[in-house]
Design a protein around this motif. Structure first.
Motif, PDB file in Angstrom:
ATOM      1  N   LYS A 195       0.819  -1.217   0.000  1.00  0.00           N
ATOM      2  CA  LYS A 195       0.000   0.000   0.000  1.00  0.00           C
ATOM      3  C   LYS A 195       0.851   1.264   0.000  1.00  0.00           C
ATOM      4  O   LYS A 195       0.552   2.233  -0.711  1.00  0.00           O
ATOM      5  N   TYR A 196       1.915   1.264   0.809  1.00  0.00           N
ATOM      6  CA  TYR A 196       2.726   2.473   0.899  1.00  0.00           C
ATOM      7  C   TYR A 196       3.326   2.822  -0.458  1.00  0.00           C
ATOM      8  O   TYR A 196       3.264   3.973  -0.909  1.00  0.00           O
ATOM      9  N   THR A 197       3.914   1.833  -1.126  1.00  0.00           N
ATOM     10  CA  THR A 197       4.586   2.093  -2.400  1.00  0.00           C
ATOM     11  C   THR A 197       3.585   2.447  -3.489  1.00  0.00           C
ATOM     12  O   THR A 197       3.842   3.328  -4.319  1.00  0.00           O
ATOM     13  N   ILE A 198       2.444   1.777  -3.498  1.00  0.00           N
ATOM     14  CA  ILE A 198       1.413   2.100  -4.491  1.00  0.00           C
ATOM     15  C   ILE A 198       0.978   3.553  -4.345  1.00  0.00           C
ATOM     16  O   ILE A 198       0.864   4.294  -5.332  1.00  0.00           O
ATOM     17  N   ASN A 199       0.736   3.981  -3.108  1.00  0.00           N
ATOM     18  CA  ASN A 199       0.311   5.370  -2.877  1.00  0.00           C
ATOM     19  C   ASN A 199       1.402   6.358  -3.267  1.00  0.00           C
ATOM     20  O   ASN A 199       1.129   7.419  -3.839  1.00  0.00           O
ATOM     21  N   TYR A 224       3.806   5.918  -5.517  1.00  0.00           N
ATOM     22  CA  TYR A 224       3.918   5.946  -6.980  1.00  0.00           C
ATOM     23  C   TYR A 224       2.773   6.752  -7.593  1.00  0.00           C
ATOM     24  O   TYR A 224       2.981   7.562  -8.506  1.00  0.00           O
ATOM     25  N   ARG A 225       1.569   6.543  -7.072  1.00  0.00           N
ATOM     26  CA  ARG A 225       0.412   7.277  -7.590  1.00  0.00           C
ATOM     27  C   ARG A 225       0.557   8.777  -7.321  1.00  0.00           C
ATOM     28  O   ARG A 225       0.236   9.613  -8.171  1.00  0.00           O
ATOM     29  N   GLN A 226       1.075   9.116  -6.145  1.00  0.00           N
ATOM     30  CA  GLN A 226       1.265  10.520  -5.783  1.00  0.00           C
ATOM     31  C   GLN A 226       2.266  11.200  -6.710  1.00  0.00           C
ATOM     32  O   GLN A 226       2.084  12.354  -7.103  1.00  0.00           O
ATOM     33  N   GLU A 227       3.320  10.483  -7.081  1.00  0.00           N
ATOM     34  CA  GLU A 227       4.384  11.090  -7.887  1.00  0.00           C
ATOM     35  C   GLU A 227       4.114  11.037  -9.384  1.00  0.00           C
ATOM     36  O   GLU A 227       4.632  11.872 -10.131  1.00  0.00           O
ATOM     37  N   THR A 228       3.335  10.061  -9.834  1.00  0.00           N
ATOM     38  CA  THR A 228       3.132   9.903 -11.278  1.00  0.00           C
ATOM     39  C   THR A 228       1.700  10.136 -11.725  1.00  0.00           C
ATOM     40  O   THR A 228       1.450  10.318 -12.916  1.00  0.00           O
ATOM     41  N   GLY A 229       0.762  10.093 -10.773  1.00  0.00           N
ATOM     42  CA  GLY A 229      -0.643  10.230 -11.130  1.00  0.00           C
ATOM     43  C   GLY A 229      -1.278   8.943 -11.604  1.00  0.00           C
ATOM     44  O   GLY A 229      -2.460   8.924 -11.972  1.00  0.00           O
TER      45      GLY A 229
END
Length: 706
Positions: free
Chosen positions: A207-211, A213-218
């Motif tokens: 969950k941490y990494t998914i969030n 990655y989503r925060q930085e790349t959209g």
């Protein structure tokens, strides 16, 4: 455990160049003699020896007699330290590994190694690995990463293991605390990381990494774990952590050896997200030992001549990890000899996995094996760490992405460069070739040291914006490349418009995105911070704008190769200033010929021109209205086709547009000019030309893009 079995397949070599917004294009090679590495890993299997003082003394005496010079005792394995650690004690993790007399085993080994003239570099074997059943994993399940299907373990040479999340700040702090503790507690000669300071490519779906990655790349992470962008993002994060870890080690002991022992590069990057070649290029690694565990000599030799090995051995001591045997798989001395000689013939050192199999678990008698090692190392080769200093990046040139939007504020057009100031988070600031100096709002600053001057500086931008704020000195970083020393920065605390230009960018309290002025005509502080980039990176840059594709970049560091195809014009040198390092140049080009249809201006060649990314709409300033002929101040119409040229340098023609940043041209009367006419090309010129700025030779160049 090291990787024990030979890889049975080969992957095509691809040098992965992108990292954290950087593209190393050329590595700087400076041949010099390197101290030969002759080492051996002291593993868990050797612990019966390591826990006994007398056996340690016999072992190290024997190694010294056979002209070895380095040992790598394991200090981190299976989620436990091999030494009494205050870090793990605070977490309630037990310590099991005292010596037979209750002694600190690692302290004893390091002390005895020094008395024998051997380097002792603690081996941080397990890296991000830990058994799922360990206290560490049980106490911190949120520190673990996982595969896409939720699986938390993988099968390795050490058995079934879980993986600490290398992107999680608490994991990074834990690892950093352990490493710094080892360096501090034992004044160790260095620290070595191996192929487990990595992450299997299938992991990263927690969950941490998914969030993050989503925060930085959209976007969410790709379902394919081997998607190139997803591999790069994770590898870059590990690289960024290794840079920070190196800085923490060097802060405690500047001459500590920061050593790495990975798999061969293509395997390490694609399957373990370990971009060690860029670690070397970034100046992070002081010693490299590549594991090449295979029986076939031809296959072994093929890994000694790869481009990344050839490049690395010109920069730092480089060796090859050689398998000397396992308890259930002995290796003949003839195989070991042929591999060591192959490495030596290519100027490479050798490190053996592992001590017990050097001669105790072997097909030949002990005396025969030891005599064979004596033949391989007939003379001493002492290693000296006193001359080790922090390495500089070995890039000749890098390419940094330019973005179309800043971190804050709105702007119709611009090139934005991502920088981190005073250790803060990376922020996208406007890159301005028409001004000099870094100017940012206070909220862009991090927690790194700041040297305040108390001096309030004032800058007036072309659009009439007045920036005011204190001048300070602090660090600046672009991706993983930092300035060699603190640079002057204006901390902007006040913005307003000059009376003559009430519609400037400060109107309406629009947030300030920050500006990095990269002009070399500074008249006062702050100066262009690119002057303080390391090595060749400070000798100039190229802006390769590409509005159509959005793939614009700033190429730092001029080389004979990237200068090719540019038509170069000379700049006028300005007097030196004590507060500004390097040469100063009037960035306005002389002898620019100007033609405007529908006017009397026909190939008038007495203008100066500034190529300026900081200006959205282009303009021409005239010293007096009489020079304009029938033209009037204001916007040129599309019927007033305009041509700018410099013989044999530039031939730029266009029909003026009606949208800001897209060939809008304005005419102004400016009596204060020191020239009859000054042309500011604005950002639109960069849509058609790559533009080169050379502060060493005082040149500006143009290359038409196809």
């Amino acid at each position: 455990m090291k990787r024990l079995f030979p890889v049975l397949f080969a992957l095509s070599f691809t040098t992965v160049l992108l990292l954290q917004n950087l593209t190393p294009a050329t590595a700087q090679i400076s041949p010099s003699p390197r101290q030969e590495i002759r080492g051996v890993w002291l593993t868990n299997n050797d612990f019966d020896i390591l826990r006994n003082r007398a056996k340690v003394q016999d072992t190290l005496t024997q190694l010294r007699r056979l002209n070895f010079n380095t040992i790598y005792p394991v200090v981190w394995n299976d989620g436990y330290t091999k030494y009494p650690s205050a870090v793990t004690q605070r977490m309630g993790i037990p310590y099991f590994f005292r010596g037979t007399e209750g002694q600190d085993v690692i302290a004893d080994i390091i002390s005895q190694a020094r008395s024998q003239g051997l380097l002792a570099i603690p081996w941080f074997e397990f890296g991000f690995m830990a058994p799922l059943t360990s206290e560490l994993a049980s106490q911190h399940p949120d520190w673990l990463t996982q595969k896409q299907d939720g699986t938390q373990t993988s099968i390795s040479a050490a058995g079934e293991v879980a993986w600490l999340n290398p992107f999680h700040p608490e994991v990074q702090q834990f690892i950093t605390d352990l490493v710094v503790e080892i360096i501090t507690k034992y004044n160790a000669d260095g620290i070595q990381f191996d192929d487990h300071m990595s992450l299997p490519v299938d992991f990263g779906y927690d969950k941490y990494t998914i969030n993050l990655y989503r925060q930085e790349t959209g976007n969410p992470p790709p379902p394919n774990p081997q998607a190139q962008a997803w591999i790069k993002w994770r590898a870059d994060k590990i690289t960024a952590f290794m840079v920070q870890l190196n800085q923490a080690v060097k802060a405690r002991k500047p001459n500590a050896i920061f050593a790495v022992s990975p798999n061969y590069y293509d395997f390490a990057y694609k399957l373990q997200l370990q971009d060690w070649l860029n670690w070397v290029r970034l100046g992070v690694v002081d010693e490299l030992v590549v594991q090449v565990y295979r029986n076939d000599l031809q296959s072994f030799n093929s890994k000694l001549i790869t481009p990344e090995i050839l490049e690395t051995q010109q920069l730092i001591p480089t060796g090859i990890g050689i398998m000397t045997g396992l308890r259930n798989r002995q290796v003949s001395m003839s195989q070991i000899q042929s591999q060591v000689r192959a490495a030596q013939e290519r100027g490479l050192g050798a490190v053996f996995f592992y001590y017990e199999s050097l001669w105790d678990y072997a097909p030949e008698p002990v005396a025969q094996r030891q005599a064979a090692f004596q033949q391989l190392f007939p003379n001493p080769a002492r290693r000296d760490t006193s001359q080790i200093t922090a390495r500089k990046p070995s890039f000749n040139t890098i390419s940094v992405p330019l973005y179309t939007k800043g971190s804050v504020g709105q702007r119709e057009r611009g090139y934005f460069l991502e920088v981190a100031v005073a250790g803060g988070q990376p922020r996208r600031v406007l890159m301005d070739t028409g001004s000099g100096g870094l100017r940012v709002p206070r909220e862009f600053l991090g927690n790194a040291p700041i040297n305040r001057t108390g001096q309030i500086v004032r800058e007036v931008l072309n659009d009439g914006t007045i920036l005011e704020g204190e001048l300070v000195y602090t660090s600046m970083r672009m991706g993983l490349i930092a300035t060699e020393e603190p640079v002057p920065v204006q901390i902007v605390t006040s913005r307003q418009c000059v009376a003559q230009k009430p519609n400037c960018s400060a109107r309406g309290n629009t947030p300030f995105s920050g500006i990095i002025g990269v002009n070399y005509a500074e008249r006062s502080l702050p100066y262009n911070p690119l002057r303080k980039l390391p090595g060749n990176l400070s000798n100039g840059f190229i802006i390769a704008g590409d509005r159509t594709s959005g793939n614009s970049s700033l190429i730092l560091g001029l080389t004979a190769q990237n200068r090719g195809g540019f038509n170069l014009a000379s700049l006028t040198q300005q007097p030196a200033m004590n507060s500004i390092p390097g040469n100063r140049w009037d960035s306005r080009l002389n002898g620019v010929c100007l033609t405007i249809s529908g006017s009397a201006m026909k190939n008038t060649c007495n203008a100066k021109m500034l190529a300026d990314t900081g200006v959205i709409s282009s303009f021409i300033d005239f010293k007096s209205a009489s020079l304009m002929g029938k033209l009037k101040p204001g916007r040129l119409s599309p019927n007033n086709t305009l041509k700018l040229s410099i013989p044999r340098i530039l031939d730029y023609s266009l029909a003026p547009g009606n949208r800001n940043g897209f060939n809008v041209w304005n005419l102004n009367v400016s009596p204060q000019l020191d020239q009859a006419m000054v042309v500011n090309s604005g950002i639109a010129l960069f849509d058609r030309y790559n533009v080169l700025f050379d502060p060493v030779n005082g040149q500006e160049g143009f290359r038409l893009r196809s």
